[in-house]
Design a protein around this motif. Structure first.
Motif, PDB file in Angstrom:
ATOM      1  N   THR A 287       0.843  -1.196   0.000  1.00  0.00           N
ATOM      2  CA  THR A 287       0.000   0.000   0.000  1.00  0.00           C
ATOM      3  C   THR A 287       0.877   1.244   0.000  1.00  0.00           C
ATOM      4  O   THR A 287       1.783   1.381   0.827  1.00  0.00           O
ATOM      5  N   GLU A 288       0.596   2.143  -0.935  1.00  0.00           N
ATOM      6  CA  GLU A 288       1.279   3.432  -1.012  1.00  0.00           C
ATOM      7  C   GLU A 288       0.222   4.482  -1.312  1.00  0.00           C
ATOM      8  O   GLU A 288      -0.264   4.594  -2.441  1.00  0.00           O
ATOM      9  N   GLY A 289      -0.189   5.223  -0.294  1.00  0.00           N
ATOM     10  CA  GLY A 289      -1.272   6.179  -0.472  1.00  0.00           C
ATOM     11  C   GLY A 289      -2.563   5.462  -0.818  1.00  0.00           C
ATOM     12  O   GLY A 289      -3.013   4.570  -0.097  1.00  0.00           O
ATOM     13  N   THR A 290      -3.149   5.801  -1.947  1.00  0.00           N
ATOM     14  CA  THR A 290      -4.390   5.154  -2.376  1.00  0.00           C
ATOM     15  C   THR A 290      -4.130   3.952  -3.281  1.00  0.00           C
ATOM     16  O   THR A 290      -5.070   3.280  -3.695  1.00  0.00           O
ATOM     17  N   LYS A 291      -2.869   3.678  -3.593  1.00  0.00           N
ATOM     18  CA  LYS A 291      -2.525   2.571  -4.476  1.00  0.00           C
ATOM     19  C   LYS A 291      -2.224   1.321  -3.665  1.00  0.00           C
ATOM     20  O   LYS A 291      -1.554   1.373  -2.631  1.00  0.00           O
ATOM     21  N   SER A 292      -2.728   0.160  -4.119  1.00  0.00           N
ATOM     22  CA  SER A 292      -2.444  -1.093  -3.424  1.00  0.00           C
ATOM     23  C   SER A 292      -2.217  -2.200  -4.450  1.00  0.00           C
ATOM     24  O   SER A 292      -2.796  -2.190  -5.536  1.00  0.00           O
TER      25      SER A 292
END
Length: 260
Positions: free
Chosen positions: A63-68
């Protein structure tokens, strides 16, 4: 360093096969406030993983911010020599990583690119010398720094023994949280307050395999300024001392990645 570079580096550490009888470990052991740092370190040494080869099925959630990203991959290790990681579909390798004592290399077929280099970028990321042993120890639930190379003090919290260097550096702080039941890491943490960086590796669960203790769930949290990456690793199966192979060949036509 940009967060996307942290992401790329940490993904190198994530990228599984046979399954043996395993047992999730639980501990209700009480803290012994009389234990010294030396005694704790001695107990930890007894739990050091001893094997020739290891294979494991690993699911990772990134998970990086809103990206998974969610995937299941293959990990193979020859202790102290090679870490080999593979992600694929229907028997076709899409990405592969191989880490040796002096080299880090990987390829990504989806983006037609590869990397072939050393540990210098990881060293820059962490602000301290990083090498094969440190990466290996992350997977095995062992300290990334040799605790015999410094003098440590201990103090208990509610669930763990806490070790820290007797002379903690203001620019580089280390903490190791030790499980009182089976003396493996509950967490290891590196703080660089001036650079606004933090690396925290939490070991949520352990499992017993052939009489030895290995992580079952690891959470890696990397923070730089206000950016954060979280990686969860779940080891679904571990087998030891089987014959393993480490095939690696960069696909023709791939473009080299140059990381600043």
């Amino acid at each position: 360093m940009k967060l996307y570079k942290i992401s790329a580096l940490l993904l190198l550490l994530i990228l599984n096969v046979g399954c043996r009888s395993t047992k999730t470990l639980t501990s209700s052991a009480a803290i012994d406030e009389g234990m010294t740092a030396k005694q704790i370190i001695k107990q930890m040494d007894k739990q050091e993983a001893r094997f020739k080869t290891l294979q494991a099925k690993v699911r990772f959630d990134y998970t990086e911010g809103t990206k998974s990203i969610n995937h299941t991959v293959t990990l193979r290790m020859e202790k102290d020599k090679t870490i080999w990681l593979n992600a694929g579909v229907a028997g076709i390798s899409l990405a592969r990583v191989m880490i040796t004592q002096d080299q880090v290399k990987f390829y990504d077929k989806l983006n037609n690119q590869y990397f072939d280099g050393d540990f210098s970028l990881l060293t820059k990321l962490l602000g301290t010398e990083i090498d094969f042993e440190k990466i290996q120890n992350i997977f095995l639930g062992e300290p990334i720094f040799d605790l015999k190379n410094d003098t440590y003090v201990t103090f208990p919290n509610e669930e763990s023994y806490v070790l820290q260097p007797k002379n903690q550096q203001a620019i580089f702080e280390l903490f190791f949280l030790i499980n009182p039941g089976f003396f493996k890491l509950d967490s290891q943490q590196i703080y660089q307050p001036f650079d606004k960086r933090m690396l925290q590796i939490d070991y949520k669960k352990y499992q017993q395999v052939s009489g030895q203790i290995f992580p079952e769930n690891i959470r890696i949290i990397a923070v730089e300024n206000n950016d954060e990456v979280i990686i969860d690793l779940d080891f679904k199966g571990i087998s030891l001392n089987d014959d393993v192979r480490f095939p690696f060949s960069i696909p023709s036509g791939s473009k080299e990645i140059e990381l600043e």
